[in-house]
Design an enzyme around this catalytic site. Structure first.
Site, PDB file in Angstrom:
ATOM      1  N   HIS A 251       0.846  -1.187   0.000  1.00 12.68           N
ATOM      2  CA  HIS A 251       0.000   0.000   0.000  1.00 12.68           C
ATOM      3  C   HIS A 251       0.884   1.240   0.000  1.00 12.68           C
ATOM      4  O   HIS A 251       1.728   1.423   0.884  1.00 12.68           O
ATOM      5  CB  HIS A 251      -0.940  -0.011   1.209  1.00 12.68           C
ATOM      6  N   ALA A 252       0.676   2.089  -0.977  1.00 13.06           N
ATOM      7  CA  ALA A 252       1.624   3.161  -1.290  1.00 13.06           C
ATOM      8  C   ALA A 252       1.835   4.132  -0.143  1.00 13.06           C
ATOM      9  O   ALA A 252       2.953   4.596   0.099  1.00 13.06           O
ATOM     10  CB  ALA A 252       1.139   3.908  -2.536  1.00 13.06           C
ATOM     11  N   ARG A 253       0.788   4.466   0.577  1.00 13.93           N
ATOM     12  CA  ARG A 253       0.874   5.532   1.578  1.00 13.93           C
ATOM     13  C   ARG A 253       1.524   5.095   2.884  1.00 13.93           C
ATOM     14  O   ARG A 253       1.776   5.922   3.762  1.00 13.93           O
ATOM     15  CB  ARG A 253      -0.525   6.069   1.860  1.00 13.93           C
ATOM     16  N   GLU A 254       1.805   3.815   3.034  1.00  9.20           N
ATOM     17  CA  GLU A 254       2.323   3.283   4.296  1.00  9.20           C
ATOM     18  C   GLU A 254       3.848   3.351   4.309  1.00  9.20           C
ATOM     19  O   GLU A 254       4.549   2.340   4.273  1.00  9.20           O
ATOM     20  CB  GLU A 254       1.782   1.865   4.500  1.00  9.20           C
ATOM     21  N   ARG A 306      -3.317   4.861  -2.056  1.00  7.97           N
ATOM     22  CA  ARG A 306      -3.177   3.503  -1.506  1.00  7.97           C
ATOM     23  C   ARG A 306      -2.831   2.457  -2.574  1.00  7.97           C
ATOM     24  O   ARG A 306      -2.020   1.564  -2.342  1.00  7.97           O
ATOM     25  CB  ARG A 306      -4.502   3.115  -0.836  1.00  7.97           C
ATOM     26  N   ASN A 324      -3.354  -5.728  -2.368  1.00  2.99           N
ATOM     27  CA  ASN A 324      -3.623  -6.686  -1.296  1.00  2.99           C
ATOM     28  C   ASN A 324      -5.063  -7.184  -1.313  1.00  2.99           C
ATOM     29  O   ASN A 324      -5.545  -7.747  -0.339  1.00  2.99           O
ATOM     30  CB  ASN A 324      -3.298  -6.070   0.069  1.00  2.99           C
ATOM     31  N   ARG A 325      -5.750  -6.981  -2.420  1.00  3.48           N
ATOM     32  CA  ARG A 325      -7.027  -7.638  -2.708  1.00  3.48           C
ATOM     33  C   ARG A 325      -6.945  -8.386  -4.032  1.00  3.48           C
ATOM     34  O   ARG A 325      -7.955  -8.890  -4.512  1.00  3.48           O
ATOM     35  CB  ARG A 325      -8.177  -6.606  -2.797  1.00  3.48           C
ATOM     36  N   HIS A 377       2.881  -3.672   6.864  1.00  8.87           N
ATOM     37  CA  HIS A 377       1.905  -2.632   6.547  1.00  8.87           C
ATOM     38  C   HIS A 377       1.874  -1.630   7.694  1.00  8.87           C
ATOM     39  O   HIS A 377       2.616  -1.730   8.657  1.00  8.87           O
ATOM     40  CB  HIS A 377       0.518  -3.256   6.365  1.00  8.87           C
ATOM     41  N   SER A 378       0.979  -0.657   7.581  1.00  6.28           N
ATOM     42  CA  SER A 378       0.663   0.208   8.711  1.00  6.28           C
ATOM     43  C   SER A 378      -0.796   0.638   8.526  1.00  6.28           C
ATOM     44  O   SER A 378      -1.294   0.677   7.402  1.00  6.28           O
ATOM     45  CB  SER A 378       1.593   1.425   8.769  1.00  6.28           C
ATOM     46  N   TYR A 379      -1.502   0.909   9.619  1.00  6.61           N
ATOM     47  CA  TYR A 379      -0.971   1.018  10.976  1.00  6.61           C
ATOM     48  C   TYR A 379      -1.929   0.291  11.923  1.00  6.61           C
ATOM     49  O   TYR A 379      -2.949  -0.261  11.474  1.00  6.61           O
ATOM     50  CB  TYR A 379      -0.873   2.508  11.393  1.00  6.61           C
ATOM     51  N   TYR A 429     -11.267  -7.610  10.353  1.00  6.64           N
ATOM     52  CA  TYR A 429     -12.460  -7.778   9.536  1.00  6.64           C
ATOM     53  C   TYR A 429     -12.072  -8.585   8.313  1.00  6.64           C
ATOM     54  O   TYR A 429     -10.894  -8.634   7.934  1.00  6.64           O
ATOM     55  CB  TYR A 429     -13.018  -6.418   9.095  1.00  6.64           C
ATOM     56  N   GLU A 451       1.028  -5.073  10.995  1.00  7.75           N
ATOM     57  CA  GLU A 451       0.611  -3.672  10.922  1.00  7.75           C
ATOM     58  C   GLU A 451       1.448  -2.888  11.929  1.00  7.75           C
ATOM     59  O   GLU A 451       1.291  -3.050  13.142  1.00  7.75           O
ATOM     60  CB  GLU A 451      -0.880  -3.530  11.242  1.00  7.75           C
TER      61      GLU A 451
END
Length: 488
Positions: A251-254, A306, A324-325, A377-379, A429, A451
Site C-alpha cells: 500500500h503506497a501511503r504506508e 493507496r 492486497n485484494r 503494513h501500517s498502521y 475484519y 501492521e
C-alpha cells in the site's frame, strides 16, 4: 449474461480453483538460486485485460459499507476528476483543514451511518477494528458530519486537527551533517527520512557491490509504469538453509513499511558475521517496495494514495487496484470491491496486476525453501495470521498464534509497543485476496501480516523520528521468528 459469457466465467473460476490448490512449486534445477531473468510473466496488455468479465459483488462485512457497483455517486465523480487532473499536470493534493476522527462503532447502527456518509463522499476511512474506525473528514464536510454525529449521538475524538500541517511536518529535509554522511557512506539511506524509490534501489545495489559474498539483487518483474521490482537476498550460500520472504510497500501511503524493511536489510547485511546462527542459517529475501508506482505517486501527487497506478479501462477513469485484494486465494470475496474507484478495488481478476503477479510467480518458481512470509503494513500494531478471506483459521493456527505472541513479546521488550495477535478476519475484519492468504495456501508455514505503529495518533503520517524506534523493535521480533524457523 449470455450462455457463452457464463461458460467463460465458469471456466475461469475452475481454472482459478485448480491454481489455488497447487502446492509450492520448485520448477528450477537444483542449485539455481534465482528464477532465470525474464521467467516472470510480464503485464497483460490492455486488450487481454478486457477479455475476462467480472461478476458484481457487494460485501456487507467490510469495515464500512461499500458503494454499490451500479451507483455512480459523488465519490466516483470526485476521484475521477482528481485522477484526470493529476495525470494531466501532477496537481498535488492539498489536505489543509482536513481532520482525522477516531469514531466509536460499538453502538448499533454506527457503521451503517458511516457507510452512508462515505457514499456521499463526506468521509473516507483509514483504519480500525471491531470497536472503532478512523475517518478522514474534509473541511467542506465538517459541518454536515458534525451535525449527523450529534443527531445520532455518535462518540468520536479528534486525532489530527489539520492533516496538511501534519503532512508538511512529516518528512523534513536532512541537515548538513546527515547529507555529508550520505556522501561518505556511498548511499543515501539514513532512516532519519522517508526516501524516494531511487534511493531505496540505489541502496540495494550498493549493498550487493559492497558485500558480494552474501548479498545479491535481482529484478523479478516490472510495475505497470515499468519500474523495477527489486529483490535483495542475503545468504551465506549454504544449500541447507531455509528461506524467509519479506515485503513492504504493498500500500503506497504506508511509508513506514519500506523504511522498516530497508532497516532490516541494512542491519543484517552490515552485521552478518555477528548475527546468531538462527539468522545466518536463513536465506533472506526482501522486496522493500511491492508497489513502486503508487509509492512514487504518494511523494509527488497524493500523500494518501493507496493502490497501484494502473487505469481501470472500464469507462470510469479511476486508477489503481488494491494489490492486497488482488492475490488469487479466495479472490473476489468479502472485504474487496469490484468498483474501480474504490480504495479496495480487487482488480479485474486475480493477479490482474503485474506487481502481484510478479511476486506470485517468483514464490512459485523459486527453489528457495520458504518457511516464512512477512508482509509489513501500517498502521494499528497488529500481528495477523490467516485467514483473512473469512472468519476462519488454518489447521495450524495454534502454532501461528504461539509464534505471533512470541514476536509481540520481543517487540514490547525491545521498544515498549504492544501488538495484538490474532487472525486477520477475527481480530479486524474479512478481506479477501490478500498476499498472506495466498502465500499460506502455497504451503508456507509462518505467514504474517504485520501492521506497524502507531495506533492512530499519527496514522499513516508517522514522523521520521519514529522510523528507527519502530524498525529496531520490529527487528527484535524478526529475530524471534528466525529462532522458530530454525526448528522446522
Amino acid at each position: 449474461m449470455g450462455s457463452w459469457t457464463r461458460m467463460a466465467v465458469l471456466l475461469v473460476a475452475v481454472l482459478a480453483t485448480a491454481t489455488l490448490s497447487t502446492a509450492l512449486i520448485n520448477e528450477l534445477e537444483p542449485g539455481k538460486d534465482w528464477p532465470t531473468r525474464g521467467s516472470v510473466k510480464q503485464p497483460y496488455n490492455q486488450t487481454e485485460a478486457l477479455t475476462v468479465p467480472t461478476e458484481a459483488y457487494t460485501s456487507t462485512t467490510e469495515l464500512v459499507e461499500e458503494t454499490p457497483p451500479n451507483v455512480k455517486d459523488e465519490l466516483e465523480e470526485e476521484i475521477t476528476i482528481l485522477a484526470r487532473a493529476a495525470e494531466a499536470g501532477n496537481v498535488k493534493v492539498d489536505y489543509s483543514g482536513a481532520q482525522l476522527w477516531k469514531v466509536s462503532t460499538e453502538k448499533n447502527g454506527v457503521r451503517v451511518i458511516l457507510g452512508r456518509l462515505k457514499r456521499r463522499n463526506l468521509i473516507s476511512t483509514w483504519a480500525g477494528n471491531q470497536s472503532y474506525v478512523d475517518v478522514l473528514i474534509k473541511p467542506n464536510a465538517m459541518a454536515n458530519v458534525t451535525r449527523v454525529f450529534a443527531r445520532e449521538n455518535i462518540s468520536y475524538d479528534i486525532i489530527i486537527d489539520d492533516l496538511q500541517k501534519r503532512i508538511n511536518e512529516e518528512n523534513p529535509p536532512l541537515d548538513v551533517n546527515e547529507i555529508e554522511l550520505q556522501d561518505r557512506r556511498g548511499h543515501r539511506m539514513t532512516w532519519k527520512q522517508y526516501h524516494r524509490l531511487e534511493d531505496i534501489h540505489g541502496f540495494l545495489d550498493y549493498l550487493a557491490k559492497t558485500y558480494p559474498k552474501i548479498v545479491s539483487v535481482n529484478t523479478i518483474g516490472k510495475s505497470y509504469e515499468g519500474k523495477d521490482l527489486k529483490i535483495l537476498r542475503i545468504s551465506d550460500g549454504n544449500p541447507n538453509n531455509k528461506a524467509v520472504f519479506i515485503d513492504g510497500g504493498i500500500h503506497a501511503r504506508e511509508w513506514i513499511s519500506p523504511a522498516t524493511v530497508t532497516y532490516f536489510i541494512n542491519q543484517i547485511a552490515e552485521n552478518f558475521d555477528e548475527e546468531s546462527d538462527d539468522m545466518k542459517q536463513i536465506d533472506w529475501y526482501f522486496l522493500p517496495v511491492v508497489n513502486p508506482d503508487g509509492y512514487e505517486y504518494t511523494h509527488l501527487v497524493d500523500r494518501l494514495w493507496r493502490k497501484n497506478r494502473k487505469p481501470s479501462f472500464t469507462g470510469r477513469q479511476c486508477f489503481g487496484t488494491d494489490l492486497n485484494r488482488n492475490f488469487g486465494y479466495r479472490w473476489g470475496g468479502k472485504g474487496a470491491s469490484n468498483n474501480p474507484c474504490s480504495e479496495i478495488f480487487r482488480g479485474s481478476r486475480s493477479f490482474s496486476e503485474p506487481e502481484s503477479r510478479a511476486v506470485s510467480e517468483f514464490i512459485k518458481t523459486s527453489v528457495a525453501n520458504f518457511s516464512a512470509y512477512l508482509t509489513y503494513h501500517s498502521y494499528g500494531q497488529y500481528l495477523l495470521y490467516p485467514w483473512g478471506y473469512d472468519n476462519a483459521v488454518p489447521p495450524d493456527h495454534k502454532d501461528l498464534d504461539v509464534v505471533g505472541k512470541s514476536i509481540a513479546e520481543a517487540i514490547e521488550r525491545a521498544g515498549g509497543s504492544k501488538y495484538s495477535v490474532g487472525s486477520s478476519s477475527g481480530l479486524l475484519y474479512p478481506a479477501s485476496g490478500g498476499s498472506d492468504d495466498w502465500v499460506k495456501a502455497q504451503g508456507v508455514k509462518y505467514t504474517f501480516t504485520i501492521e506497524l505503529s502507531d495506533t492512530g495518533r499519527y496514522g499513516f503520517i508517522l514522523p521520521t523520528t519514529k522510523i528507527e524506534p519502530v524498525a529496531r523493535e520490529s527487528l527484535a521480533g524478526l529475530r524471534v521468528l528466525a529462532s522458530y524457523v530454525s526448528k522446522l
